[in-house]
Design a protein around this motif. Structure first.
Motif, short mmCIF file in Angstrom:
data_model
loop_
_atom_site.label_atom_id
_atom_site.label_comp_id
_atom_site.label_asym_id
_atom_site.label_seq_id
_atom_site.Cartn_x
_atom_site.Cartn_y
_atom_site.Cartn_z
N LEU A 1 4.11 0.87 9.86
CA LEU A 1 2.75 0.56 9.41
C LEU A 1 2.77 -0.56 8.36
O LEU A 1 3.71 -0.67 7.63
N PRO A 2 1.75 -1.40 8.24
CA PRO A 2 0.54 -1.37 9.06
C PRO A 2 0.82 -1.80 10.50
O PRO A 2 1.71 -2.62 10.73
N VAL A 3 0.06 -1.22 11.44
CA VAL A 3 0.26 -1.51 12.86
C VAL A 3 -0.99 -2.20 13.43
O VAL A 3 -2.11 -1.85 13.07
N ARG A 4 -0.76 -3.20 14.26
CA ARG A 4 -1.87 -3.85 14.96
C ARG A 4 -2.14 -3.06 16.24
O ARG A 4 -1.36 -3.12 17.19
N ARG A 5 -3.23 -2.31 16.25
CA ARG A 5 -3.58 -1.46 17.38
C ARG A 5 -3.83 -2.27 18.64
O ARG A 5 -4.49 -3.30 18.61
N ASP A 6 -3.30 -1.78 19.75
CA ASP A 6 -3.50 -2.39 21.07
C ASP A 6 -2.95 -3.80 21.18
O ASP A 6 -3.30 -4.54 22.10
N LEU A 7 -2.09 -4.15 20.22
CA LEU A 7 -1.34 -5.40 20.30
C LEU A 7 0.15 -5.07 20.26
O LEU A 7 0.92 -5.42 21.14
N LEU B 1 0.85 -1.19 0.00
CA LEU B 1 0.00 0.00 0.00
C LEU B 1 0.89 1.25 0.00
O LEU B 1 1.00 1.95 -1.01
N ARG B 2 1.58 1.50 1.12
CA ARG B 2 2.43 2.69 1.25
C ARG B 2 3.54 2.72 0.19
O ARG B 2 3.79 3.75 -0.44
N ALA C 1 4.99 8.03 7.45
CA ALA C 1 4.52 7.42 6.20
C ALA C 1 4.55 8.45 5.07
O ALA C 1 4.93 8.13 3.93
N VAL D 1 0.49 -11.30 16.14
CA VAL D 1 -0.10 -12.65 16.06
C VAL D 1 0.54 -13.48 14.95
O VAL D 1 0.39 -14.70 14.92
N TYR E 1 -0.56 10.91 0.14
CA TYR E 1 0.01 10.78 -1.21
C TYR E 1 -0.93 11.30 -2.30
O TYR E 1 -0.54 11.31 -3.47
N SER F 1 -3.72 2.33 21.15
CA SER F 1 -4.47 3.38 20.46
C SER F 1 -4.22 4.74 21.08
O SER F 1 -4.14 5.75 20.38
N MET G 1 -5.85 1.77 -6.46
CA MET G 1 -5.61 0.69 -5.48
C MET G 1 -6.81 -0.24 -5.45
O MET G 1 -7.89 0.16 -4.99
N LEU H 1 -1.17 6.02 19.47
CA LEU H 1 -1.36 6.26 18.03
C LEU H 1 -2.22 7.48 17.77
O LEU H 1 -2.01 8.22 16.82
N ASP H 2 -3.21 7.70 18.64
CA ASP H 2 -4.12 8.83 18.44
C ASP H 2 -3.68 10.07 19.23
O ASP H 2 -4.39 11.07 19.26
N ILE I 1 1.97 8.82 10.91
CA ILE I 1 1.43 9.31 9.63
C ILE I 1 2.44 10.24 8.96
O ILE I 1 2.72 10.12 7.76
N GLU J 1 -4.91 -3.80 9.11
CA GLU J 1 -4.64 -2.39 9.34
C GLU J 1 -5.94 -1.69 9.70
O GLU J 1 -7.02 -2.07 9.25
N MET K 1 -6.25 -5.69 17.89
CA MET K 1 -6.18 -6.21 16.52
C MET K 1 -5.33 -7.48 16.45
O MET K 1 -4.26 -7.51 15.86
#
Lengths: 323, 323, 323
Positions: free
Chosen positions: B281-287, B48-49, B305, B181, C103, B291, C68, B294-295, B302, C91, C85
């Protein structure tokens, strides 16, 4: 040119080869031709060389390119008329082709044969309906029975690499069947044969086809070609050997048993006039063609693939000039 | 620069960071450089990125871009030499790479490791053969063991956001292992480590790696790095924390048991110097990462990225200048 | 315009129709507007018309386009907040959308409903979160409950083909439910209804909806529409018939039993004022709509699909002017 689907769509193959080599020498000279023109490339089957070379050819001409990989989208098209579409096909080719014609100035289409019904495949029903309903010029990116951009690139490659002889001798070109594990279409050999037969008429080459019994191509693709069933014999004095597998046309789509010795390798090369070896790619190494040849000085396969770009650019340029 | 596959391909990382930030300030200043030049982006795995940022970088430089998602096409490439190709691989990398080199001025390649054979993955056999046979400059879009465009963007981000101290104190940068995971490659941490070790040599950062026992990276990627097994201890005074999961190098590709407390969150943040938090990224939130971080105001993910674009543009510009 | 997700995002539909027809007359007049601007087209579901028409619209405006196809990449996005997650989502939409916004200057998003939870689908949670987190202007390429570019193209087509009457009579437009084998979203009929209800307010059309019992659309999409349960009655004096299937809103996502006679064909056409027949495509021939109509003089479906280009170009042009 409103359609490029076979050698029969080309008025003058010598001139088209000349055009392609001029573009190769001067790739960006015609970018005003393609300005604000869009080429749509529609793939019902996977593609590497054809996709990249045709896209690059259009970009060289200043066009925009939009690629639709419909095989990836499970976008199954109905081709039969008068059927109630209550099954798995989501759209009729009448609408799908017409709509793509609304957004593109020129379309390219790839559609392989299913290889289970010869009449259906050789009718080119899908390809012809697409051409009919899209209502814009169409370039074949390989159809059920032909791959004309490949064959044109092959002719360019032979013309470009052949040193004229004082006595006017023509290069001896041999299309040599080779083994494979899968049942492949006849599109590439059909198309190569019809381009070489035309080139033979034009005094550009002498053309021979060698294959085991049962692998004869449809006769309408091979007018004037010399047919051999003995590979060594066919290779005698060959200047170019075009190695390719195909499944049976007679026993349609089948892989028949064949005698040993049809893989092209250095032992076979000895029978030739130090021939250049060609293949459309992808090639199965050491099954169709030996690594020793592919990695050696006689191989033209990468040079040949490179010429796909100039073949496509010459064809698209001709279409742009007539838009 | 003919190859960008690791920090070792860069003669001067400070200058390259400077170039990237100049492009960020003036993105369209070099469009004549890329005119009629084509970048081919070849993905053996999803992206993606990397796909979007590299494509945009090339467009900013006036190039054409052609994307091949080969993972979507089931276009299985053979990499071994001397094998009879009578199986599932449809083309050898010798031909596939060489052909793509015929149509593109620069190629980008993404090829992930299989994670079941360390020697094979760490030999970078696939990536290196592609580079060898395509015969044009190559940008790594992430290979089996490295992700240099990501690491370069990370260095840009640290350089850009660090306020120079009067006493010349360098930012303390911590690479902190985090749970996941799935078994993930070591490419991102390897690459980040080798870029930070190089930056440490250049006096740009102080670099620490924190991971549980068994998760040590290969030593050739971590020269001069401080290694910690206690996360709180590692985080003390940290200015930047780069959170990332990876699978074991020692017990190759395995997810080992690990003590609690390796997820980065506000409790951990307290140990730091109000550190900025980074992740590729991609990141598994709260693992991997909470959050709340991140927030919150400490997250750079970001912004980081976004810098992928300028990293790619600086690298491609350098290659274009040498074409 | 920072968002184009429904008719409510348009300040003046008459003016926007006028803009679209001016672009149709002069497609390349605004290429400086899009120079060095990038449109990202993000598809969570397959697309043919929307993908090609929107890409072409942006190219006509001088933009770069990056596509995409996330549905092809198995790139499953998490939309819920506060979940650990540790499952199959790779993601969170918070990061994915924000990164794409880094982007691209404008983003287009297609996300279909799952059709198993009405509240979830009608909340437009996925679409709205993408808009919120990407932080750039967004064009809907069809969301769970609306397909505004289609509806705008439909309004353009009606306006373009209607001959003003001396007595000021408005065209009678009928949205007619039709059979299908699959459970389809209500997005196209919802959206067409809200655009036609707005056009009716503006004195552009008289609007009627005809469907079997149980297929009523949500009332907030149909203010002022005349509702009929008898197709023949609804068709009386119709100038335009918009044929479309949808699944039940009341018994959400279900295909209910319905009386015979809801397929549009020449027998039904007799009840109309020689109506023009419209459909968003893809259409199931002889299930939703008869071939005799699709291949006859009353069909507008290809013309209508062609207008998708000008609808998209007018919307993107408006967004570019406000960047």
């Amino acid at each position: 040119m409103k359609l490029f689907s076979s050698v029969n769509d080309v008025s003058n193959i010598k001139q088209l080869v000349k055009d392609a080599l001029e573009l190769k020498a001067n790739p960006y000279a015609f970018q005003s031709l393609g300005k604000n023109k869009t080429l749509g490339l529609v793939f019902m089957n996977p593609s590497l060389r054809t996709r990249l070379s045709t896209q690059k050819a259009a970009l060289n001409l200043g066009m925009n390119v939009m690629v639709m990989n419909m095989d990836k989208e499970g976008w199954a098209l109905e081709t039969q008329d008068g059927v109630v579409m209550n099954g798995t096909t989501v759209e009729h080719i009448r609408e799908a082709a017409a709509v793509m014609g609304q957004y593109c100035d020129i379309l390219g289409l790839r559609s392989f044969p299913k290889l289970n019904n010869r009449e259906e495949d050789y009718s080119e029903d899908f390809f012809n309906k697409f051409v009919k309903y899209c209502a814009v010029p169409v370039v074949s990116l390989e159809s059920a029975t032909r791959h004309p951009l490949q064959s044109f690139a092959d002719l360019i490659t032979i013309h470009e690499t052949w040193t004229k002889k004082a006595d006017g001798t023509k290069p001896k070109v041999v299309l040599a069947w080779a083994p494979h594990v899968k049942a492949l279409p006849q599109a590439v050999p059909n198309s190569f044969a019809e381009w070489m037969c035309k080139a033979q008429e034009e005094g550009m080459v002498d053309f021979t086809i060698a294959q085991p019994e049962g692998y004869e191509l449809a006769e309408n693709f091979t007018p004037g070609a010399k047919i051999e069933y003995n590979l060594e014999h066919a290779l005698e004095g060959a200047d170019y050997v075009y190695v390719k597998n195909w499944s049976s046309y007679k026993d349609y789509g089948k892989v028949l048993t064949y005698p040993d010795g049809w893989m092209m390798n250095n032992d076979k090369l000895k029978f030739t006039n130090d021939a250049k070896i060609m293949h459309c790619l992808p090639v199965r190494r050491d099954l169709e063609l030996s690594s020793e040849i592919l990695d050696g000085p006689n191989s033209l396969v990468i040079h040949e693939a490179g010429n796909r770009l100039w073949a496509a650019q010459a064809v698209i340029k001709t279409m742009l000039e007539e838009l």
